[in-house]
Each structure stands twice: as structure tokens, then as C-alpha cells.
Design a protein around this motif. Structure first.
Motif, PDB file in Angstrom:
ATOM      1  N   GLU A   1     -34.256  -4.198 -32.916  1.00  0.00           N
ATOM      2  CA  GLU A   1     -32.977  -3.505 -32.838  1.00  0.00           C
ATOM      3  C   GLU A   1     -31.862  -4.207 -32.900  1.00  0.00           C
ATOM      4  OE1 GLU A   1     -30.585  -0.132 -29.931  1.00  0.00           O
ATOM      5  OE2 GLU A   1     -32.599  -1.292 -29.118  1.00  0.00           O
ATOM      6  N   MET A   2     -30.720  -3.927 -33.644  1.00  0.00           N
ATOM      7  CA  MET A   2     -29.709  -4.736 -33.741  1.00  0.00           C
ATOM      8  C   MET A   2     -28.244  -3.935 -32.991  1.00  0.00           C
ATOM      9  SD  MET A   2     -31.288  -7.047 -35.673  1.00  0.00           S
ATOM     10  CE  MET A   2     -29.781  -7.915 -36.137  1.00  0.00           C
ATOM     11  N   VAL A   3     -27.561  -4.652 -32.513  1.00  0.00           N
ATOM     12  CA  VAL A   3     -26.089  -4.308 -32.086  1.00  0.00           C
ATOM     13  C   VAL A   3     -24.968  -4.601 -32.986  1.00  0.00           C
ATOM     14  CG1 VAL A   3     -27.253  -3.706 -29.581  1.00  0.00           C
ATOM     15  CG2 VAL A   3     -26.081  -6.099 -30.229  1.00  0.00           C
ATOM     16  N   VAL A   4     -24.117  -4.016 -32.690  1.00  0.00           N
ATOM     17  CA  VAL A   4     -22.703  -4.600 -33.139  1.00  0.00           C
ATOM     18  C   VAL A   4     -21.869  -5.419 -32.162  1.00  0.00           C
ATOM     19  CG1 VAL A   4     -20.487  -3.913 -34.186  1.00  0.00           C
ATOM     20  CG2 VAL A   4     -22.455  -2.629 -34.743  1.00  0.00           C
ATOM     21  N   ALA A   5     -21.460  -6.577 -32.261  1.00  0.00           N
ATOM     22  CA  ALA A   5     -20.752  -7.349 -31.665  1.00  0.00           C
ATOM     23  C   ALA A   5     -19.466  -7.634 -31.936  1.00  0.00           C
ATOM     24  CB  ALA A   5     -21.439  -8.853 -31.156  1.00  0.00           C
ATOM     25  N   LEU A   6     -18.493  -7.389 -31.015  1.00  0.00           N
ATOM     26  CA  LEU A   6     -17.034  -7.373 -31.468  1.00  0.00           C
ATOM     27  C   LEU A   6     -16.416  -8.195 -30.461  1.00  0.00           C
ATOM     28  CD1 LEU A   6     -16.551  -3.300 -31.647  1.00  0.00           C
ATOM     29  CD2 LEU A   6     -16.760  -5.038 -33.630  1.00  0.00           C
TER      30      LEU A   6
ATOM     31  N   PRO B   1     -22.922 -15.757 -31.164  1.00  0.00           N
ATOM     32  CA  PRO B   1     -22.393 -14.978 -30.119  1.00  0.00           C
ATOM     33  C   PRO B   1     -21.034 -15.633 -29.705  1.00  0.00           C
ATOM     34  CG  PRO B   1     -24.545 -15.082 -29.891  1.00  0.00           C
ATOM     35  CD  PRO B   1     -24.275 -15.907 -31.200  1.00  0.00           C
ATOM     36  N   SER B   2     -21.112 -17.027 -29.777  1.00  0.00           N
ATOM     37  CA  SER B   2     -19.960 -17.794 -29.310  1.00  0.00           C
ATOM     38  C   SER B   2     -18.759 -17.708 -30.243  1.00  0.00           C
ATOM     39  CB  SER B   2     -20.091 -19.204 -29.218  1.00  0.00           C
ATOM     40  OG  SER B   2     -21.411 -19.377 -28.248  1.00  0.00           O
TER      41      SER B   2
ATOM     42  N   GLU C   1     -31.486  -8.194 -27.969  1.00  0.00           N
ATOM     43  CA  GLU C   1     -31.749  -9.010 -26.802  1.00  0.00           C
ATOM     44  C   GLU C   1     -30.585  -9.727 -26.633  1.00  0.00           C
ATOM     45  OE1 GLU C   1     -34.226 -12.497 -28.591  1.00  0.00           O
ATOM     46  OE2 GLU C   1     -35.041 -10.721 -29.071  1.00  0.00           O
ATOM     47  N   THR C   2     -29.694  -9.975 -27.345  1.00  0.00           N
ATOM     48  CA  THR C   2     -28.455 -11.030 -26.931  1.00  0.00           C
ATOM     49  C   THR C   2     -27.327 -10.198 -26.312  1.00  0.00           C
ATOM     50  OG1 THR C   2     -27.394 -10.782 -29.400  1.00  0.00           O
ATOM     51  CG2 THR C   2     -28.770 -12.469 -29.161  1.00  0.00           C
TER      52      THR C   2
ATOM     53  N   GLY D   1     -26.866  -9.152 -23.532  1.00  0.00           N
ATOM     54  CA  GLY D   1     -26.418  -9.380 -22.234  1.00  0.00           C
ATOM     55  C   GLY D   1     -25.599 -10.875 -22.230  1.00  0.00           C
ATOM     56  N   THR D   2     -25.950 -11.704 -23.155  1.00  0.00           N
ATOM     57  CA  THR D   2     -25.091 -12.918 -23.214  1.00  0.00           C
ATOM     58  C   THR D   2     -23.702 -12.531 -23.881  1.00  0.00           C
ATOM     59  OG1 THR D   2     -27.055 -14.239 -23.807  1.00  0.00           O
ATOM     60  CG2 THR D   2     -25.168 -15.210 -24.581  1.00  0.00           C
ATOM     61  N   LEU D   3     -23.727 -11.687 -24.824  1.00  0.00           N
ATOM     62  CA  LEU D   3     -22.435 -11.161 -25.372  1.00  0.00           C
ATOM     63  C   LEU D   3     -21.404 -10.699 -24.479  1.00  0.00           C
ATOM     64  CD1 LEU D   3     -24.116  -9.561 -28.697  1.00  0.00           C
ATOM     65  CD2 LEU D   3     -22.491 -11.693 -28.576  1.00  0.00           C
ATOM     66  N   ARG D   4     -21.951  -9.720 -23.481  1.00  0.00           N
ATOM     67  CA  ARG D   4     -21.063  -8.831 -22.674  1.00  0.00           C
ATOM     68  C   ARG D   4     -20.726  -9.819 -21.680  1.00  0.00           C
ATOM     69  NH1 ARG D   4     -25.128  -4.663 -23.116  1.00  0.00           N
ATOM     70  NH2 ARG D   4     -24.185  -2.965 -24.215  1.00  0.00           N
TER      71      ARG D   4
END
Length: 292
Positions: free
Chosen positions: A166-171, A230-231, A245-246, A248-251
Motif C-alpha cells: 500500500e502507498m501513501v501520499v507524503a506532503l 521522507p527527509s 509503512e513509512t 509513522g516516520t513521515l508524521r
């Protein structure tokens, strides 16, 4: 025809030259050539037309291909049956993995396998997708490979779908989007994106998603270092599509995380060698399949 001769014959069929075949089999080129000459003498038929460009099958050679493959498969099954009666595979098992799948699902797979077969040491080898699955099998001598996509060989490599990531959108932090847990891709298509290099599964996935909504992909950063994405998002360098799965790290870094609507998933597959599968590798395949 002996199993050893069948392996020698098929190695040349699959690789086209005695040099490449000998390297794969870990034998000398003269020894391989002598083995084929002896086989031709035994069968009273010429199997290859030899030229400076390689080895081409004769009509007699083409007729022998399927029986040779069947002989090897029968040999593998016979050995597996004997070892299987003891159910104690030992030694080492090399598993090639696309790095993005090493944590999930490969780590749980390996843990389940090791719990049942503690006498097998598992070695993970990175597969970056810069060569075909079949070529990677030939060059590195692995029996199993887990990756997102690829083209299995017609006779020598098989695959089974293992699931979907599963993928998420990171903003970037503070990005004004709706309050809900989801975001439509057309709502953020105007943003620049931090992306993986061309010809990677991540890049192809993103391009396909943008093509589906009829919008161009605006690239701000292109990086082969997936751990850096993510950085980059947290620093405001662009948005990104990343594995769930990333999240948590993103938030934790202050990024805004949303689920894309409609969902974006990457399917992954377990590839395995059809005719060179040790009992340990067979046991690993069974372990994976039992959990699907």
C-alpha cells in the motif's frame, strides 16, 4: 543421457555460448565442450551448429530440449523427495530482494521459514532491477527473488504473486489539504514531486497514476536513495508517493500523510528457478505460499 550431460546441454541452449554456460556451471570451457561432444557421440547426432557467434541448435538438438528439461526436473524432484522425507533442509539459502521489500514482506517470511527450518542460514542479496530477473538468476546463482515486477523466462523461471504494498501520499509540513484521511491525486498534481530514478517500479507507478488522471508529473528532486525521500518531503523539497509503512516516520518528521483516492498499490512477486531449486528453496516457497 545423464543428468550432468542434460545440465551441460541446457546451459548452452539457455546462454548461447560455451563460455557463458561454463561460467554459470562453474566448469571450464574445454570440459563443457568435451561433455557435449561425448553426448553427441552417444546420441549419434549433432546437437549444435558451432560458429564464432555461438552455438545454434540443430533440429536434433531442438528435439532434445524438452526431454532434457524433464530429466533435470525429475532429478530435482527425486532428491527433494528423499530430503523431504527427513524434512531437515540444511546449509544456506540465498534470497535476492528489492530493498523496498526487505522489511515487509520478506522479513516475516524469513522469520517463519527459520522458525521451522533453523538449520538453514538465509542470505539476502540486493536486487535493484537494473537487469532482468532471468539474467540476474543466471549471473548471481540465486534460487529465489522478490521484486515488484519483471518478466519470467518461458521455461526456467516461475513466479507467484505475494501481495501488494500500500502507498501513501507524503506532503511537506503545513501543506493545506482537506481534513479527511484521503486526498485525490488531481488535487495535488500541481505540486513538485521527489521521485525515484527512471525505469524503477516507484517511478513507473507514479507515472501510471498521473497518466490515469491526465496530468503531467512535475519533478523537483530525482534520487536513487529511497531512504532520503521522507527527509526531502519533510524539508519541503516536494511531495512523494511512498510505502504506507513509512507513515509513522513521515508524521514524526512533520509531514502530512494522506491515503490516495483511489488507492495506489504496488504488487510484488516471488520468482524462483524452475529447474535448479534446492530442498531449502522449495521449503521456502512452501512457507510463503502457506501464508498467502
Amino acid at each position: 543421457m545423464e543428468v550432468r550431460q542434460a545440465r551441460h546441454f541446457l546451459a548452452i541452449v539457455d546462454h548461447g555460448t560455451t563460455g557463458r554456460a561454463a561460467a554459470t556451471l562453474h566448469v571450464t570451457q574445454p570440459a563443457l565442450s568435451q561433455s557435449i561432444v561425448a553426448l553427441e557421440r552417444e546420441l549419434r547426432a549433432q546437437l549444435f551448429v558451432r560458429s564464432t557467434r555461438g552455438m545454434t541448435l540443430t533440429s536434433a538438438g531442438e528435439t532434445l530440449v524438452q526431454p532434457a528439461r524433464s530429466l533435470i526436473e525429475s532429478s530435482v524432484r527425486a532428491i527433494a523427495a528423499i530430503e523431504g522425507s527427513m524434512d531437515v533442509p540444511r546449509g544456506e539459502l540465498t534470497l535476492a530482494v528489492t530493498p523496498a521489500l526487505a522489511s515487509t514482506p520478506v522479513s516475516p517470511w524469513v522469520a517463519r521459514f527459520r522458525a521451522r527450518y533453523p538449520h538453514v542460514m538465509v542470505r539476502l542479496l540486493a536486487y535493484y532491477g537494473d537487469e532482468s530477473v532471468e539474467t540476474f538468476f543466471d549471473r548471481h546463482g540465486v534460487e529465489l527473488l522478490v521484486t515488484f515486477d519483471g518478466a519470467p523466462g518461458a521455461d526456467r523461471v516461475r513466479c507467484v504473486e505475494g501481495g501488494a504494498q500500500e502507498m501513501v501520499v507524503a506532503l511537506p509540513p503545513g501543506m493545506p489539504v482537506g481534513e479527511g484521511p484521503t486526498v485525490r491525486l488531481d488535487q495535488i498534481a500541481h505540486l513538485p514531486f521527489a521521485v525515484a530514478p527512471p525505469n524503477t517500479s516507484m517511478r513507473r507507478l507514479l507515472l501510471a497514476a498521473f497518466e490515469q488522471i491526465g496530468a503531467p508529473l512535475h519533478v523537483s528532486v530525482e534520487s536513487p536513495f529511497m531512504d532520503a525521500l521522507p527527509s526531502l518531503v519533510a524539508a519541503g523539497a516536494g511531495a512523494a508517493i511512498l510505502p504506507a509503512e513509512t507513515a509513522g516516520t513521515l508524521r514524526a518528521a512533520g509531514s502530512v500523510v494522506k491515503h490516495p483516492d483511489p488507492p495506489i498499490n504496488r504488487h510484488y512477486y516471488l520468482y524462483y528457478s524452475e529447474h535448479h531449486l534446492s530442498y531449502a528453496a522449495q521449503a521456502f516457497v512452501r512457507t510463503v505460499l502457506s501464508g498467502l
